[in-house]
Design an enzyme around this catalytic site. Structure first.
Site, PDB file in Angstrom:
ATOM      1  N   GLY A  59      98.860  64.602  28.387  1.00 48.06           N
ATOM      2  CA  GLY A  59      98.151  64.701  27.117  1.00 48.06           C
ATOM      3  C   GLY A  59      98.612  65.932  26.370  1.00 48.06           C
ATOM      4  O   GLY A  59      99.583  66.594  26.750  1.00 48.06           O
TER       5      GLY A  59
ATOM      6  N   GLY B 257      95.860  71.835  21.253  1.00 51.91           N
ATOM      7  CA  GLY B 257      96.322  72.817  20.279  1.00 51.91           C
ATOM      8  C   GLY B 257      97.412  73.718  20.816  1.00 51.91           C
ATOM      9  O   GLY B 257      98.244  74.228  20.075  1.00 51.91           O
TER      10      GLY B 257
ATOM     11  N   GLY C 283      99.741  72.814  23.139  1.00 48.28           N
ATOM     12  CA  GLY C 283     100.960  72.046  23.341  1.00 48.28           C
ATOM     13  C   GLY C 283     100.686  70.884  24.265  1.00 48.28           C
ATOM     14  O   GLY C 283      99.555  70.407  24.368  1.00 48.28           O
TER      15      GLY C 283
ATOM     16  N   VAL D 108     100.700  68.789  28.052  1.00 50.41           N
ATOM     17  CA  VAL D 108     100.406  69.026  29.461  1.00 50.41           C
ATOM     18  C   VAL D 108     101.121  67.963  30.279  1.00 50.41           C
ATOM     19  O   VAL D 108     101.033  66.767  29.970  1.00 50.41           O
ATOM     20  CB  VAL D 108      98.886  68.984  29.729  1.00 50.41           C
TER      21      VAL D 108
ATOM     22  N   LYS E 281     101.037  73.312  31.534  1.00 49.58           N
ATOM     23  CA  LYS E 281     100.642  73.421  30.127  1.00 49.58           C
ATOM     24  C   LYS E 281     101.759  74.155  29.388  1.00 49.58           C
ATOM     25  O   LYS E 281     101.958  75.347  29.558  1.00 49.58           O
ATOM     26  CB  LYS E 281      99.313  74.190  30.047  1.00 49.58           C
TER      27      LYS E 281
ATOM     28  N   ASP F 216      85.313  77.313  23.238  1.00 50.27           N
ATOM     29  CA  ASP F 216      85.898  76.001  22.940  1.00 50.27           C
ATOM     30  C   ASP F 216      85.522  74.991  24.012  1.00 50.27           C
ATOM     31  O   ASP F 216      86.344  74.197  24.460  1.00 50.27           O
ATOM     32  CB  ASP F 216      87.423  76.109  22.821  1.00 50.27           C
TER      33      ASP F 216
END
Length: 828
Positions: free
Chosen positions: A519, A522, A524, A526, A540, A637
């Protein structure tokens, strides 16, 4: 002998009901209530073929619980509109037929029979001289004097309710035990799995048990109150007392200071002790006091010799002279192993450290004497060789009297401002803090003190000189290497984290192939990878087009590398080589939470037990970040895509690129660079740039409602209104229809109590005013069923329009695609 059945009222002691039978012919007059024609849940005995006085506070009759058709004989409040049962005769043996008969038989025994004349329940004839209120009693019909002893009374057999005048304790002669047990469920009044009763061993204190496991204890009575119930000082409605008769009875009870007030203490199905008073203004019961008020009321939370304080972070710590009992397989936030002594007592010449304002330890392994003074108590403990670990006064009134000794590890201690008392804990003289010997009873001589001072002073001076010398050598070494043209330590070394070789990461991810991609966000993309040794990893990788960069990467490393918790994703290392910046994590085979809950087909894999475990796991992870970690971390977040799931669907909070840490004395901050995700951001942060732990609490509340409902807060639609998920859930809550929030794919696996409690906690967390939201410690307690729940206020960002207004500000450089993190350069 004749018998008389009697109900005592709260206000009018002259209200009574009696059933007489002839002592010569032994003919009984029965109370008969047929339930075949019942159209209401509650029916007073006076409504049937009975002779009953009116005008009292209580009534005796048959009732059914909820939708159940089983029938019970009970006592309830008469003149209030809320049906409130205070005592049930046949809790374990309900009537299942259409009628029942309650009668008095010789010699003064209450008997309940069904329509087949089969005995369903009967009383015994244990005597008592008590004359309390709200009580059903059987007395000798030959004597109408109320001062005589009763043949039987309901107050000797309490259920889930303690009324003024009732006892909790035991008769030492007969062994009879007065205790509370809750209802098993709202439809089943039979005894549940909790009990509230006097402890069987040691000195006397009241204990809540789930089965045989202690969940809460009051601490011993100190003459004024229980040392662990720190909210009794604020009770101006009731007067509490503890009767200790070494020859016959020991029990606790209370009475009203104002006889016009209706008051009751109830043990809930979750094991909570809650005191209620009736409000004529609201025409409802008002929660007046709750015994278990915070996480430190959880029994034995900090283990042996550990002390709990809600004002500390973490809440658990060791007593002076003790050190944490760490084990290699122990979770660093798990204090169940408690603390061990740094230095064992010498059995002679030991000292006693005084701790003030404490809830006294568990008294099961204690000894007491009511006639000793404190000095005699100290000598008794000192002369008991090493077996005596602590001592305290039994009674704190008039300067203190009585002696209480402990002979084992000290369990379930907490700092209890307002109700605690002094306790003196044994330790080796070498552990004494010489600056605090005004609070101790030291037995060391002046010569020993001087020796200790000399040794400490010389050690400190030697250490300081050694540190200065090493610092000077390090400085010279750095200067020499800089002159030789050798590089300074790189950013890689500053990370203090294992570094992965780029070639190894490329090989593990098959050159970052699309097949390996899990996936993107924000930061980048993974990727899944497999190292040479077979370990699976998640990589990541910073995108070259990402608005985040080295600062965010370093920020994530700084925070998560120092955090270790089962509900936080584990960072294995990083790779900064050539133009690449990557973080290497443990691999989570079940991807992220949003992968399941927002997909109609995959959501069926998450039944209610899994969802409730996920909610609690996220809560524990946030509790660790906010309170128990070495840094007070604000995630900023938290959202469904940042909660990863391992093979057992255990949640792990991830993505700390936007996290911020607070110093111990900081609680909030303000920024002009607002970062986060629409739908999860709190109003005070999105609009004004203020963030705190309560910002994460808001995000957690959104996440709870999304997990329960299977719907996103953003983009939620309903044919009947334009509210978002928060507004929809709040509206249903105000209408008493919260259960409709639940995802239909959960099926029959749900526990309605857990579902409704989760929704309620979620709504409390998303209230507009941060001060109204609970802290994460409080939220964890609420979810576990420990504590009462206030009514939630209107959520922040109540409708979709509230969120859309944030996106139309032309001065903001914001973007939001689905659930992708965004940045607002200027807060509005």
């Amino acid at each position: 002998m004749a018998g008389k059945l009697k109900i005592h009222g709260r206000l009018l002691y002259n209200m009574w009901l009696h059933l007489l039978y002839s002592s010569l012919l032994l003919i009984t007059t029965a109370i008969i209530v047929s339930t075949a024609e019942d159209t209401s849940t509650f029916q007073s005995i006076a409504d049937g073929e009975t002779v009953v006085s009116t005008g009292a506070t209580f009534e005796l009759g048959f009732f059914s619980a909820g939708a159940s058709k089983s029938r019970y004989v009970a006592i309830w409040y008469k003149k209030i509109p809320v049906a409130t049962i205070v005592w049930i005769a046949n809790r374990d043996t309900p009537l299942t037929g259409s009628s029942g008969i309650l009668k008095v038989s010789s010699p003064g025994i209450l008997v309940l029979v069904d329509q087949k004349n089969t005995t369903v329940w009967s009383s015994n004839t244990s005597s008592s001289a008590q004359n309390p209120v709200g009580n059903l009693v059987v007395i000798d019909g030959n004597d109408h004097n109320d001062t005589q002893k009763y043949l039987w009374q309901s107050f000797d057999y309490p259920g889930d309710t303690l009324l003024p005048g009732m006892k909790l304790g035991r008769n030492k002669i007969t062994g009879f035990n007065w205790h509370l047990t809750p209802w098993k469920s709202p439809q089943d009044p039979s005894p549940g799995n909790y009990t509230y009763q006097l402890g069987p061993d040691g000195y006397h204190e009241l204990i809540v048990r789930e089965g045989s496991v202690i969940k809460y204890r009051t601490g011993p009575w100190n003459g004024i109150q229980f040392s662990g119930m720190h909210n009794l000082n604020s009770d101006h409605t009731n007067k509490y007392g503890f009767v200790l008769d070494d020859d016959e009875e020991v029990y606790y009870g209370y009475k009203l200071l104002n006889s016009s007030i209706l008051s009751r203490l109830a043990l809930t199905q979750d094991g909570l002790l809650q005191s209620y008073t009736w409000s004529d203004e609201t025409q409802g019961w008002v929660l007046y006091l709750t015994a278990q008020v915070d996480i430190c009321d959880s029994y034995g939370l900090c283990g042996p010799n550990g002390a709990c304080s809600v004002e500390n972070s973490p809440v658990c710590g060791c007593l002076e002279g003790f050190t944490p009992n760490f084990r290699q397989d122990r979770d660093l936030v798990d204090w169940s192993y408690g603390c061990v002594r740094k230095t064992p007592p010498s059995c002679s010449g030991d000292i006693f450290k005084k701790y003030s304002g404490m809830k006294l330890p568990n008294t099961e392994q204690s000894w007491y004497n009511s006639s000793m003074n404190l000095k005699e108590c100290e000598m008794m403990c000192m002369n008991s060789f090493c077996s005596c670990t602590a001592f305290a006064n039994l009674d704190v009134r008039d300067g203190g009297r009585g002696c209480l000794l402990w002979f084992s590890d000290l369990i379930d201690i907490r700092y209890s401002t307002g109700s605690g008392q002094d306790v003196y804990i044994r330790m080796a003289a070498s552990e004494l803090d010489q600056g605090s010997n005004t609070d101790t009873n030291a037995k060391t001589s002046k010569s020993n003190v001087k020796k200790v001072r000399i040794i400490v002073t010389s050690t400190v001076l030697s250490t300081v000189l050694l540190i200065l010398g090493l610092t000077l050598l390090l400085y010279v070494w750095k200067k020499q290497h800089q002159k030789d043209g050798k590089p300074r330590p790189s950013q890689k070394e500053d990370m203090e984290l294992p570094l992965f070789d780029l070639a190894a990461v490329v090989r593990a991810t098959n050159s970052f192939s699309n097949d390996s991609k899990l996936g993107e966000g924000g930061f980048g993309s993974v990727f899944k990878g497999t190292l040479k040794d077979g370990q699976e990893i998640a990589v990541k990788r910073l995108s070259k087009h990402s608005t985040q960069g080295l600062n965010e990467l370093k920020n994530e490393v700084t925070h998560i590398a120092k955090l270790q918790h089962r509900n936080l994703v584990k960072l294995l290392g990083c790779c900064i080589q050539e133009d690449e910046m990557m973080l290497i994590y443990e691999f989570m085979p079940n991807k992220s939470l949003d992968f399941f809950i927002f997909d109609q087909r995959k959501s069926m894999m998450l039944d209610w037990p899994k969802r409730f475990d996920i909610i609690n796991g996220i809560a524990r992870g946030l509790l660790y970040l906010h309170q128990d970690s070495r840094l007070r971390v604000i995630h900023r977040d938290l959202k469904a895509s940042n909660v990863l799931l391992d093979s057992g669907f255990n949640p792990k909070i991830s993505d700390f690129g936007l996290a911020r840490s607070f110093a111990e004395n900081e609680t909030n901050a303000k920024t002009k660079k607002v970062v986060g995700t629409y739908g999860y951001m709190s109003p005070e942060y999105a609009i004004d740039g203020f963030y705190s732990t309560k910002s994460d609490v808001y995000s957690f509340g959104v996440l709870v409602l999304e997990i329960v409902s299977g719907k996103r807060n953003r983009g939620f639609t309903h044919p009947g209104h334009s509210l978002n998920l928060l507004g929809h859930a709040w509206m249903l809550c105000t209408e008493g229809r919260s259960i409709e929030v639940l995802d239909t794919s959960v099926g029959d696996s749900s526990d309605p109590h857990e579902v409704l409690r989760s929704i309620h906690v979620g709504l409390l967390c998303v209230q507009r005013n941060p001060a109204d939201r609970p802290s994460m410690p409080a939220a964890v307690v609420m979810l576990s069923g420990e504590g009462s729940l206030p009514q939630p206020q209107k959520p922040g960002f109540y409708s979709e329009r509230d969120l859309n207004e944030l996106e139309v500000d032309p001065s903001s450089k914001a973007f939001s695609a689905n659930e992708v993190t965004f940045t607002l350069m200027e807060a509005r």
